[in-house]
Design a protein around this motif. Structure first.
Motif, PDB file in Angstrom:
ATOM      1  N   GLU A 180       0.536   1.699   5.398  1.00 53.69           N
ATOM      2  CA  GLU A 180       1.609   1.959   4.435  1.00 53.69           C
ATOM      3  C   GLU A 180       2.642   2.908   5.034  1.00 53.69           C
ATOM      4  O   GLU A 180       3.846   2.679   4.921  1.00 53.69           O
ATOM      5  CB  GLU A 180       1.031   2.537   3.147  1.00 53.69           C
ATOM      6  N   PHE A 218       5.633  -0.634  -0.419  1.00 55.69           N
ATOM      7  CA  PHE A 218       6.568   0.056   0.465  1.00 55.69           C
ATOM      8  C   PHE A 218       7.812   0.435  -0.315  1.00 55.69           C
ATOM      9  O   PHE A 218       8.071  -0.080  -1.406  1.00 55.69           O
ATOM     10  CB  PHE A 218       6.905  -0.768   1.714  1.00 55.69           C
ATOM     11  N   VAL A 238       0.125  -4.041   0.343  1.00 54.27           N
ATOM     12  CA  VAL A 238       0.622  -2.715   0.690  1.00 54.27           C
ATOM     13  C   VAL A 238       1.989  -2.531   0.037  1.00 54.27           C
ATOM     14  O   VAL A 238       2.867  -3.389   0.162  1.00 54.27           O
ATOM     15  CB  VAL A 238       0.718  -2.537   2.219  1.00 54.27           C
ATOM     16  N   ASN A 294       6.492   1.815   5.858  1.00 56.72           N
ATOM     17  CA  ASN A 294       7.622   2.553   5.292  1.00 56.72           C
ATOM     18  C   ASN A 294       8.561   3.062   6.384  1.00 56.72           C
ATOM     19  O   ASN A 294       9.786   2.996   6.252  1.00 56.72           O
ATOM     20  CB  ASN A 294       7.142   3.704   4.407  1.00 56.72           C
ATOM     21  N   ARG A 313       2.787   7.849  -6.319  1.00 57.27           N
ATOM     22  CA  ARG A 313       1.773   6.883  -5.885  1.00 57.27           C
ATOM     23  C   ARG A 313       0.406   7.222  -6.473  1.00 57.27           C
ATOM     24  O   ARG A 313      -0.348   6.333  -6.837  1.00 57.27           O
ATOM     25  CB  ARG A 313       1.682   6.863  -4.369  1.00 57.27           C
TER      26      ARG A 313
END
Length: 134
Positions: free
Chosen positions: A40, A86, A84, A44, A131
């Motif tokens: 992740e 982003f 995942v 990013n 998150r």
């Protein structure tokens, strides 16, 4: 928050993670969870770099579109899929906030220790909190 599919593979010394729609973006870790977390972060960073360079982001395919791609089947092998999340970087906006001066001093020291600006440190902290709440 957008997401993409990732392939997680077990290797001799841990786990690797790759992103079929982001060729060349790979990472790894000692455990599955570590590889996903690092994946992740890597994704990013990769997306932010593409945006900063003015590169067009790839089209993120659906699971059925991936399954119909013979190259995907080859790359999946004995690995397994995960999702995942982003971030899509946006334009920076200046804000005015108020907080306790001692907290601000602690933030500045922590940011400096990580080699970050106050703004970058606060943005990372906010993303982590968001998150963890999801």
């Amino acid at each position: 928050m957008p997401f993409t599919y990732a392939i997680l593979h077990e290797g001799d010394k841990g786990f690797g993670i790759s992103f079929p729609d982001f060729p060349g973006c790979v990472s790894g870790g000692q455990t599955e969870e570590d590889a996903i977390r690092r994946g992740e972060e890597t994704l990013n960073f990769h997306v932010a770099g593409m945006v900063e360079d003015g590169d067009q982001l790839p089209f993120v395919r659906t699971l059925s579109e991936l399954r119909s791609d013979p190259l995907f089947a080859d790359s999946l092998g004995d690995g397994f899929l995960t999702i995942v999340l982003f971030d899509l970087p946006g334009k920076s906006v200046r804000i005015n906030v108020s907080m306790d001066e001692n907290l601000l001093d602690a933030i500045d020291r922590a940011a400096q220790a990580k080699g970050q600006s106050r703004s970058a440190y606060l943005a990372d902290a906010a993303r982590a909190r968001i998150r963890s709440a999801a």
